[in-house]
Write an enzyme that holds these catalytic residues in place. Structure first.
Site, PDB file in Angstrom:
ATOM      1  N   ASP A  57     -14.370   0.118 -11.695  1.00 58.56           N
ATOM      2  CA  ASP A  57     -13.268  -0.782 -12.034  1.00 58.56           C
ATOM      3  C   ASP A  57     -12.340  -0.002 -12.946  1.00 58.56           C
ATOM      4  O   ASP A  57     -12.657   0.224 -14.121  1.00 58.56           O
ATOM      5  CB  ASP A  57     -13.790  -2.039 -12.735  1.00 58.56           C
ATOM      6  CG  ASP A  57     -12.677  -2.976 -13.184  1.00 58.56           C
ATOM      7  OD1 ASP A  57     -11.489  -2.673 -12.933  1.00 58.56           O
ATOM      8  OD2 ASP A  57     -13.002  -4.009 -13.802  1.00 58.56           O
ATOM      9  N   TYR A 152       5.299  -4.273  -9.654  1.00 55.27           N
ATOM     10  CA  TYR A 152       4.938  -3.050  -8.933  1.00 55.27           C
ATOM     11  C   TYR A 152       5.921  -1.926  -9.254  1.00 55.27           C
ATOM     12  O   TYR A 152       5.521  -0.798  -9.556  1.00 55.27           O
ATOM     13  CB  TYR A 152       4.922  -3.320  -7.430  1.00 55.27           C
ATOM     14  CG  TYR A 152       4.323  -2.196  -6.614  1.00 55.27           C
ATOM     15  CD1 TYR A 152       2.945  -2.042  -6.529  1.00 55.27           C
ATOM     16  CD2 TYR A 152       5.135  -1.302  -5.924  1.00 55.27           C
ATOM     17  CE1 TYR A 152       2.392  -1.010  -5.781  1.00 55.27           C
ATOM     18  CE2 TYR A 152       4.587  -0.276  -5.170  1.00 55.27           C
ATOM     19  CZ  TYR A 152       3.216  -0.133  -5.105  1.00 55.27           C
ATOM     20  OH  TYR A 152       2.671   0.887  -4.369  1.00 55.27           O
ATOM     21  N   LYS A 156       5.133   1.657 -11.242  1.00 58.10           N
ATOM     22  CA  LYS A 156       5.308   2.965 -10.610  1.00 58.10           C
ATOM     23  C   LYS A 156       6.347   3.813 -11.339  1.00 58.10           C
ATOM     24  O   LYS A 156       6.224   5.046 -11.386  1.00 58.10           O
ATOM     25  CB  LYS A 156       5.667   2.795  -9.135  1.00 58.10           C
ATOM     26  CG  LYS A 156       4.541   2.163  -8.313  1.00 58.10           C
ATOM     27  CD  LYS A 156       3.228   2.940  -8.432  1.00 58.10           C
ATOM     28  CE  LYS A 156       2.141   2.383  -7.533  1.00 58.10           C
ATOM     29  NZ  LYS A 156       0.891   3.179  -7.609  1.00 58.10           N
TER      30      LYS A 156
END
Length: 247
Positions: A57, A152, A156
Site C-alpha cells: 500500500d 489528477y 501529476k
C-alpha cells in the site's frame, strides 16, 4: 548478477508492461500492488526466478518501510524504482469535488511516490556500488489538464516537481531520476479515450491510443542507460492525440 527493479502498481497495465520490458534487458523485477491474486498471476508471466510479488500500500509509511526492509534483506540493493502506482476519480467540476476524492488521488499518486522515493534514495545511498535510478510515471496531465480533472492534474504536476528535486538531491550520490509522461496507452484508464473524452471546448471526441508495450519499452530504455546519463522527461503518446495545439 541481475539488477533489481521495483515496480509499484506492477500487476497490470503500464506497470506489468514495464516489468516485462525490464526483464527482457536482464532485470529481476519486484512487482507490487494491493491485489494479491493479480500479482500472483502476473508473476507466472515471467521466466522462473525473474519476478517476485510483494503486497504494498503505497499510501502507508509502514507498508513502504516493510517492503524496503525486505528488499534490502533479500536482494541487498535496488537499481531501479518505477513509481507507477496511481489512482483517479470520476471527472467532476472542481466546485463539486468531494475532498475525500481529492485526498484519495493525492495520497496515492503523490504521497505514495514520495514515500517510495524516500525509501529508495535511502537504500541507494547506502548500497555498494552506490546509486540507482528512479523513474516516475507522470502522465500528459503533468503538462496539460483535461477538463474537470483537478486532483489528477495537480498530482501529476507535483510529480514533475518531485522528479526534479530528486534528480537534484540525488546528484551527489549517483542517483538519477526521470519522468515518463504517457498519453493514451491501451490500459483500463487509457482506453477511455476510445469511448470519447471531453475536449477543452466541452465536446466529446474519440482519441487514439497506443499499445501499452510501447510505454514499457520506453521505461526499459530509460532504465538501461548508464547512471551518468538521465532522461529527465520523456513524453510517449499517440501521435494523433489532441495534446499539441490550441484547445
Amino acid at each position: 548478477m541481475s539488477k533489481i527493479a521495483l515496480i509499484t502498481g506492477g500487476g497490470s497495465g503500464i506497470g506489468l508492461s514495464a516489468a516485462k520490458a525490464l526483464e527482457a534487458i536482464g532485470f529481476k523485477v519486484i512487482l507490487t500492488g494491493r491485489n494479491k491474486e493479480k500479482l500472483a498471476h502476473a508473476v507466472t508471466l515471467f521466466a522462473p526466478g525473474q519476478a517476485v510479488a510483494r503486497q504494498l500500500d503505497v499510501t502507508s509509511p509502514q507498508s513502504v518501510a516493510a517492503l524496503f526492509q525486505d528488499i534490502q534483506e533479500t536482494f541487498g540493493r535496488l537499481d531501479v524504482l518505477f513509481n507507477n502506482a496511481g489512482n483517479n476519480v470520476k471527472d467532476v467540476p472542481i466546485d463539486e469535488l468531494p475532498v475525500e476524492d481529492w485526498l484519495s488521488v493525492i495520497n496515492t499518486n503523490l504521497t505514495g511516490a514520495f514515500l517510495c522515493t524516500q525509501a529508495a534514495v535511502k537504500l541507494m545511498k547506502q548500497q555498494s556500488p552506490q546509486g540507482g535510478r528512479i523513474i516516475n510515471n507522470g502522465s500528459i496531465s503533468a503538462q496539460s489538464p483535461r477538463p474537470n480533472s483537478a486532483p489528477y492534474t495537480a498530482s501529476k504536476h507535483a510529480i514533475t516537481g518531485l522528479t526534479k528535486s530528486t534528480a537534484l538531491d540525488g546528484r551527489a550520490f549517483n542517483i538519477a531520476c526521470g519522468q515518463i509522461d504517457v498519453g493514451n496507452a491501451a490500459t483500463d484508464m487509457g482506453n477511455k479515450a476510445l469511448a470519447g473524452r471531453m475536449q477543452a471546448d466541452g465536446h466529446i471526441a474519440e482519441e487514439p491510443v497506443i499499445p501499452v508495450e510501447r510505454v514499457g519499452e520506453a521505461v526499459a530504455f530509460m532504465a538501461g542507460l548508464p547512471l551518468d546519463t538521465n532522461v529527465l522527461t520523456m513524453t510517449v503518446m499517440a501521435s494523433a492525440m489532441p495534446l499539441v495545439g490550441r484547445g
